[in-house]
Design an enzyme around this catalytic site. Structure first.
Site, PDB file in Angstrom:
ATOM      1  N   GLU A 163       0.814  -1.236   0.000  1.00 35.21           N
ATOM      2  CA  GLU A 163       0.000   0.000   0.000  1.00 35.21           C
ATOM      3  C   GLU A 163       0.840   1.277   0.000  1.00 35.21           C
ATOM      4  OE1 GLU A 163      -2.622  -0.588   3.368  1.00 35.21           O
ATOM      5  OE2 GLU A 163      -3.680  -2.241   2.419  1.00 35.21           O
ATOM      6  N   ASN A 204       2.233  -4.874  -3.401  1.00 36.85           N
ATOM      7  CA  ASN A 204       0.871  -5.305  -3.043  1.00 36.85           C
ATOM      8  C   ASN A 204       0.032  -4.076  -2.694  1.00 36.85           C
ATOM      9  OD1 ASN A 204      -0.855  -7.648  -2.512  1.00 36.85           O
ATOM     10  ND2 ASN A 204      -0.793  -7.048  -0.349  1.00 36.85           N
ATOM     11  N   GLU A 269      -5.679 -10.943  -1.535  1.00 35.02           N
ATOM     12  CA  GLU A 269      -6.529 -10.759  -0.334  1.00 35.02           C
ATOM     13  C   GLU A 269      -8.001 -10.626  -0.715  1.00 35.02           C
ATOM     14  OE1 GLU A 269      -5.175  -7.506   2.139  1.00 35.02           O
ATOM     15  OE2 GLU A 269      -3.064  -7.966   1.805  1.00 35.02           O
ATOM     16  N   ASP A 271     -11.785 -10.469  -0.999  1.00 39.98           N
ATOM     17  CA  ASP A 271     -13.086 -10.644  -0.347  1.00 39.98           C
ATOM     18  C   ASP A 271     -14.048  -9.644  -0.990  1.00 39.98           C
ATOM     19  OD1 ASP A 271     -12.266  -8.278   0.995  1.00 39.98           O
ATOM     20  OD2 ASP A 271     -12.091  -9.258   2.944  1.00 39.98           O
TER      21      ASP A 271
HETATM   22  C1  XIL Z   1      -5.995  -6.835   8.380  1.00 38.28           C
HETATM   23  C2  XIL Z   1      -6.339  -8.068   9.203  1.00 38.28           C
HETATM   24  O1  XIL Z   1      -7.249  -8.849   8.487  1.00 38.28           O
HETATM   25  C3  XIL Z   1      -6.916  -7.654  10.533  1.00 38.28           C
HETATM   26  O2  XIL Z   1      -7.089  -8.801  11.370  1.00 38.28           O
HETATM   27  C4  XIL Z   1      -6.013  -6.655  11.217  1.00 38.28           C
HETATM   28  O3  XIL Z   1      -6.631  -6.194  12.392  1.00 38.28           O
HETATM   29  C5  XIL Z   1      -5.714  -5.486  10.306  1.00 38.28           C
HETATM   30  O4  XIL Z   1      -5.171  -5.967   9.086  1.00 38.28           O
HETATM   31  N1  XIL Z   1      -4.854  -5.002   3.742  1.00 38.28           N
HETATM   32  C6  XIL Z   1      -3.797  -5.782   4.176  1.00 38.28           C
HETATM   33  C7  XIL Z   1      -3.978  -6.704   5.321  1.00 38.28           C
HETATM   34  O5  XIL Z   1      -2.737  -5.791   3.532  1.00 38.28           O
HETATM   35  O6  XIL Z   1      -2.799  -6.880   6.062  1.00 38.28           O
HETATM   36  C8  XIL Z   1      -5.093  -6.252   6.224  1.00 38.28           C
HETATM   37  O7  XIL Z   1      -5.303  -7.257   7.221  1.00 38.28           O
HETATM   38  C9  XIL Z   1      -6.346  -5.975   5.429  1.00 38.28           C
HETATM   39  C10 XIL Z   1      -6.115  -4.889   4.421  1.00 38.28           C
END
Ligand code: XIL
Length: 353
Positions: A163, A204, A269, A271
């Site tokens: 990010e 990423n 990631e 969802d």
């Molecule tokens: C999130 C986790 O899912 C949570 O449990 C934690 O509290 C915060 O981080 N982008 C990312 C991940 O790269 O590392 C994040 O994960 C979600 C957004």
């Protein structure tokens, strides 16, 4: 790989003609139950993964069984982040991450390492101490070398930087940018490569699925890093979608342009959340979000993995972060598959040999 691409054309044509993913045929008496995601992904030459919640892995038998059965890669949802691995300066805690690596080995899964450099989930000793830029650069170097060395040979992909851009394509403000300037990105890749030359090193981010100011910024950065001989090898798309924003366009074109620069690509990631309560329209839109990204991955040449950010609503991060939203994964809170699960399965089945 070419076989997969050809099969993928058939796949897209089929989906276009039928107007959506075919529903899975129910198991008939005397016939085996439909095959799970892992087996179908193997046949389609794709790694399928999930983020893993370590407390759930330890305490929840059904969860643990599903992680082993349905997925061929795992990502630590939190336990490889810096705040977890080095809570105090010089004091490392690898225990939870090592447990995941052991689980993966026992289940013949690959591990995606997440993440080395980020603006979030850093230990307080990093963010609250008044380091000079020279000291901070050394702190970051040591962190990357220590962590990548600890997992050398055990991590398949590293999300080296996470990010780093805003949605408008400008550099995201962070402790790293402020103190070290944008050169921290090249440094991070070089240090990670030095510590494990065999791991594949990824950028990423989220909101970078299609052609956009943000993905343009990544494209320009990759060109520049490549010209400087920096070992950047992968473009990671988190894929946190929401039904109310629709499915991003131009995803395949975006994957292809990064692949032309010599990078692998991955969905890291995925969802698809929705405003609660769920209803049949949102549930169908969610299934389409999951499959749109999966289809792009299957049609690309070097999209090597597709990872869910958790597979069950029982442990999803979404309700805790997005007020009023949830139901973001392919299994409900009772670990029953939702239409999104069938859609993923059918898409993989169409693409497989
Ligand atoms: C999130 C986790 O899912 C949570 O449990 C934690 O509290 C915060 O981080 N982008 C990312 C991940 O790269 O590392 C994040 O994960 C979600 C957004």
């Amino acid at each position: 790989m070419r076989v997969r691409v050809l099969a993928g054309v058939v796949l897209l044509t089929t989906l276009t003609l039928t107007g959506g993913p075919a529903t899975a045929s129910p198991a008939k008496p005397g016939h085996p139950a439909p095959t799970g995601l892992r087996t179908l992904a193997d046949r389609a030459d794709l790694r399928i993964g999930t983020a893993v919640d370590m407390a759930a892995l330890a305490d929840d038998d059904a969860y643990r069984a599903a992680v082993g059965r349905e997925f061929s890669t795992v990502t630590a949802e939190n336990v490889m982040k810096w705040e977890a691995t080095e809570p105090q300066q010089g004091v490392h805690d690898w225990a939870a991450a090592d447990r995941l690596v052991d689980f993966a080995r026992a289940h013949r899964q690959k591990v995606r390492g997440h993440t080395l450099v980020w603006h979030n989930q850093n230990p307080a000793w990093v963010t609250e101490q008044a380091f000079t830029p020279t000291q901070l650069r050394e702190v970051l170097r040591k962190h990357i070398i220590d962590e990548v060395t600890h997992f050398r040979g055990k991590v398949w992909h590293w999300d080296v930087v996470n990010e780093i851009f805003n949605d408008d394509g400008t550099w995201r403000d962070s402790i790293w940018l402020r103190n070290l300037g944008p050169g921290y990105v090249a440094d991070a890749f070089r240090w990670a490569h030095q510590a494990d030359p065999k791991a594949t090193l990824f950028l990423n981010d989220y909101n970078n699925e299609g052609l956009s100011a943000k993905s343009d910024a990544y494209y320009a950065l990759v060109k520049q890093l490549k010209a400087q001989g920096v070992p950047v090898q992968g473009y990671g798309i988190q894929g946190h979608l929401a039904v109310q924003y629709g499915v991003p366009g131009d995803v395949l074109a975006n994957l292809r342009r990064f692949e032309k620069l010599g990078l692998q690509t991955a969905f890291t990631e995925v969802d698809v959340r929705m405003p609660l309560p769920a209803d049949p329209i949102k549930v169908q839109a969610q299934a389409q979000g999951f499959t749109a990204l999966l289809q792009a991955c299957l049609l690309a040449d070097k999209c090597v993995s597709y990872t869910l950010w958790g597979f069950t609503d029982r442990y999803s991060w979404v309700p805790g972060v997005f007020a009023g939203e949830g139901s973001a994964t392919p299994y409900d809170e009772n670990l029953n598959p939702k239409p999104a699960y069938a859609a993923l399965r059918d898409t993989l089945a169409l693409a497989g040999r």
